[in-house]
Write a protein that holds these residues in place. Structure first.
Motif, PDB file in Angstrom:
ATOM      1  N   ASN A   2     -15.248  -0.916   6.421  1.00 20.82           N
ATOM      2  CA  ASN A   2     -14.400  -0.352   4.647  1.00 20.82           C
ATOM      3  C   ASN A   2     -13.404  -0.493   5.133  1.00 20.82           C
ATOM      4  O   ASN A   2     -12.289  -0.034   6.221  1.00 20.82           O
ATOM      5  CB  ASN A   2     -14.648   0.911   5.010  1.00 20.82           C
ATOM      6  CG  ASN A   2     -16.632   0.804   4.285  1.00 20.82           C
ATOM      7  OD1 ASN A   2     -16.676   1.219   3.199  1.00 20.82           O
ATOM      8  ND2 ASN A   2     -17.180   1.597   5.168  1.00 20.82           N
ATOM      9  N   ILE A   4      -9.423   0.613   3.482  1.00 23.14           N
ATOM     10  CA  ILE A   4      -8.436   0.736   2.248  1.00 23.14           C
ATOM     11  C   ILE A   4      -7.393   0.820   1.894  1.00 23.14           C
ATOM     12  O   ILE A   4      -6.893   0.853   3.556  1.00 23.14           O
ATOM     13  CB  ILE A   4      -8.678   3.132   1.778  1.00 23.14           C
ATOM     14  CG1 ILE A   4     -10.790   2.688   1.613  1.00 23.14           C
ATOM     15  CG2 ILE A   4      -7.946   3.049   1.019  1.00 23.14           C
ATOM     16  CD1 ILE A   4     -11.191   2.738   2.870  1.00 23.14           C
ATOM     17  N   CYS A  46     -12.045   8.073  10.506  1.00 17.91           N
ATOM     18  CA  CYS A  46     -10.967   7.115  10.139  1.00 17.91           C
ATOM     19  C   CYS A  46      -9.928   6.370  10.275  1.00 17.91           C
ATOM     20  O   CYS A  46      -9.233   7.698  10.217  1.00 17.91           O
ATOM     21  CB  CYS A  46     -11.108   6.395   8.115  1.00 17.91           C
ATOM     22  SG  CYS A  46     -10.052   7.838   7.630  1.00 17.91           S
ATOM     23  N   ASP A  95     -19.066  -0.945  11.479  1.00 16.43           N
ATOM     24  CA  ASP A  95     -18.669   0.204  10.700  1.00 16.43           C
ATOM     25  C   ASP A  95     -17.690   0.879  10.601  1.00 16.43           C
ATOM     26  O   ASP A  95     -17.432   2.092   9.751  1.00 16.43           O
ATOM     27  CB  ASP A  95     -19.872   1.399  11.595  1.00 16.43           C
ATOM     28  CG  ASP A  95     -20.889   0.001  11.235  1.00 16.43           C
ATOM     29  OD1 ASP A  95     -21.323  -0.433  10.220  1.00 16.43           O
ATOM     30  OD2 ASP A  95     -22.129   0.355  12.005  1.00 16.43           O
ATOM     31  N   THR A  97     -14.269   2.788   8.957  1.00 19.89           N
ATOM     32  CA  THR A  97     -12.623   2.832   8.238  1.00 19.89           C
ATOM     33  C   THR A  97     -11.871   2.876   8.401  1.00 19.89           C
ATOM     34  O   THR A  97     -11.691   3.514   9.179  1.00 19.89           O
ATOM     35  CB  THR A  97     -13.267   3.912   7.383  1.00 19.89           C
ATOM     36  OG1 THR A  97     -15.060   3.310   6.689  1.00 19.89           O
ATOM     37  CG2 THR A  97     -12.721   3.847   6.091  1.00 19.89           C
ATOM     38  N   TRP A 130     -10.151   0.013  -2.485  1.00 14.44           N
ATOM     39  CA  TRP A 130     -11.335   0.246  -0.820  1.00 14.44           C
ATOM     40  C   TRP A 130     -12.303  -0.937  -1.164  1.00 14.44           C
ATOM     41  O   TRP A 130     -13.115  -1.846  -1.808  1.00 14.44           O
ATOM     42  CB  TRP A 130     -12.602   1.595  -1.391  1.00 14.44           C
ATOM     43  CG  TRP A 130     -13.470   1.734  -0.718  1.00 14.44           C
ATOM     44  CD1 TRP A 130     -14.485   1.289   0.146  1.00 14.44           C
ATOM     45  CD2 TRP A 130     -13.301   2.972  -0.351  1.00 14.44           C
ATOM     46  NE1 TRP A 130     -14.731   2.205   0.789  1.00 14.44           N
ATOM     47  CE2 TRP A 130     -14.800   2.883   1.122  1.00 14.44           C
ATOM     48  CE3 TRP A 130     -12.470   3.849  -0.546  1.00 14.44           C
ATOM     49  CZ2 TRP A 130     -14.711   4.222   1.624  1.00 14.44           C
ATOM     50  CZ3 TRP A 130     -13.300   5.188   0.653  1.00 14.44           C
ATOM     51  CH2 TRP A 130     -13.940   5.867   1.509  1.00 14.44           C
ATOM     52  N   SER A 132     -15.146  -3.404   1.165  1.00  8.08           N
ATOM     53  CA  SER A 132     -16.431  -3.283   2.034  1.00  8.08           C
ATOM     54  C   SER A 132     -16.562  -4.491   2.042  1.00  8.08           C
ATOM     55  O   SER A 132     -16.662  -5.594   1.307  1.00  8.08           O
ATOM     56  CB  SER A 132     -17.234  -2.533   1.691  1.00  8.08           C
ATOM     57  OG  SER A 132     -18.054  -1.846   2.739  1.00  8.08           O
ATOM     58  N   ASN A 133     -17.880  -4.743   2.888  1.00 14.51           N
ATOM     59  CA  ASN A 133     -18.855  -6.015   2.723  1.00 14.51           C
ATOM     60  C   ASN A 133     -20.188  -6.002   2.826  1.00 14.51           C
ATOM     61  O   ASN A 133     -20.188  -4.855   3.061  1.00 14.51           O
ATOM     62  CB  ASN A 133     -17.995  -7.051   3.953  1.00 14.51           C
ATOM     63  CG  ASN A 133     -17.898  -6.529   5.550  1.00 14.51           C
ATOM     64  OD1 ASN A 133     -18.961  -5.713   5.518  1.00 14.51           O
ATOM     65  ND2 ASN A 133     -17.544  -6.772   6.488  1.00 14.51           N
ATOM     66  N   THR A 142     -17.179  -9.874   1.349  1.00 17.52           N
ATOM     67  CA  THR A 142     -15.649  -9.161   1.805  1.00 17.52           C
ATOM     68  C   THR A 142     -15.856  -8.651  -0.291  1.00 17.52           C
ATOM     69  O   THR A 142     -15.346 -10.137  -0.688  1.00 17.52           O
ATOM     70  CB  THR A 142     -14.544  -9.060   1.531  1.00 17.52           C
ATOM     71  OG1 THR A 142     -14.794  -9.237   3.368  1.00 17.52           O
ATOM     72  CG2 THR A 142     -13.535  -7.888   1.739  1.00 17.52           C
ATOM     73  N   LYS A 145     -15.070  -2.245  -3.975  1.00 17.13           N
ATOM     74  CA  LYS A 145     -16.126  -1.482  -3.812  1.00 17.13           C
ATOM     75  C   LYS A 145     -14.664  -0.169  -5.156  1.00 17.13           C
ATOM     76  O   LYS A 145     -15.940   0.233  -5.294  1.00 17.13           O
ATOM     77  CB  LYS A 145     -16.601  -0.639  -2.771  1.00 17.13           C
ATOM     78  CG  LYS A 145     -17.346   0.479  -2.704  1.00 17.13           C
ATOM     79  CD  LYS A 145     -17.664   0.691  -1.061  1.00 17.13           C
ATOM     80  CE  LYS A 145     -18.846   1.800  -0.923  1.00 17.13           C
ATOM     81  NZ  LYS A 145     -18.946   2.288  -0.029  1.00 17.13           N
ATOM     82  N   TRP A 155     -15.280   4.289  -8.823  1.00 16.53           N
ATOM     83  CA  TRP A 155     -16.374   2.947  -8.325  1.00 16.53           C
ATOM     84  C   TRP A 155     -16.455   1.883  -9.178  1.00 16.53           C
ATOM     85  O   TRP A 155     -17.568   1.646  -9.789  1.00 16.53           O
ATOM     86  CB  TRP A 155     -17.620   3.823  -7.032  1.00 16.53           C
ATOM     87  CG  TRP A 155     -16.814   4.523  -6.384  1.00 16.53           C
ATOM     88  CD1 TRP A 155     -17.311   6.392  -6.671  1.00 16.53           C
ATOM     89  CD2 TRP A 155     -16.949   4.619  -5.314  1.00 16.53           C
ATOM     90  NE1 TRP A 155     -16.411   6.689  -5.981  1.00 16.53           N
ATOM     91  CE2 TRP A 155     -16.330   5.747  -5.017  1.00 16.53           C
ATOM     92  CE3 TRP A 155     -16.664   3.383  -3.964  1.00 16.53           C
ATOM     93  CZ2 TRP A 155     -16.042   5.900  -3.564  1.00 16.53           C
ATOM     94  CZ3 TRP A 155     -15.873   3.447  -3.296  1.00 16.53           C
ATOM     95  CH2 TRP A 155     -15.531   4.965  -2.722  1.00 16.53           C
TER      96      TRP A 155
END
Length: 159
Positions: A2, A4, A46, A95, A97, A130, A132-133, A142, A145, A155
């Motif tokens: 994740n 951002i 994070c 995993d 962030t 944001w 994510s993958n 990627t 999100k 979202w």
């Protein structure tokens, strides 16, 4: 992963050097509002990486979390320097962030690069993308999100 990507909030008009420009009152307020929404979604552990420019540090401070100032995120940096600061591609397969507080056009170029979009992203002040993958056809992809800003979060449905 994740990731951002949060652009600093609005700045005061100023004759100061670019690195010293400060947030306006509106910028400070907007950073606090955006930080509130981000904090509702961010995990406790994070990492927060911040440009050394004063306006980015002020924006990151609104999160009220520890952060690291990273010279590679300075104004007018390039995508390669940001990826090196992130330890990419190791971050991509983790995993973790990570929040980056930085500048346009660097953040927009990074979004385009990571999502393989053939367009430039204009990241507005105080907005956070944001990323994510997920696995697609045996490869990591990627995607965006969601978006966060002073008005809340949105979202995206990326199913």
């Amino acid at each position: 992963m994740n990731l951002i990507l949060w652009r600093h909030a609005q700045v005061e008009p100023s004759m100061l050097a670019d690195w010293q420009r400060e947030l306006s009152e509106e910028g400070l307020t907007n950073a606090q509002h955006a930080a509130h929404y981000l904090n509702t979604a961010l995990p406790i552990d994070c990492r927060v990486l911040v440009s050394p420019a004063k306006r980015a540090i002020q924006t990151a401070s609104a999160l009220q979390r520890p952060y690291e100032i990273v010279d590679a995120l300075a104004p007018r940096t390039n995508v390669r320097h940001i990826l090196e600061a992130l330890d990419w591609p190791q971050l991509e397969t983790s995993d973790s962030t990570v929040v980056i507080v930085g500048h346009q056009p660097s953040l927009g170029l990074l979004i385009a690069h990571l999502t393989a979009e053939n367009r430039e992203f204009n990241v507005e002040n105080t907005i956070a993308y944001w990323l994510s993958n997920r696995e697609e056809n045996g490869q990591r992809a990627t995607f965006i999100k969601g978006l966060f800003g002073p008005g809340g979060m949105r979202w995206r449905d990326n199913t």
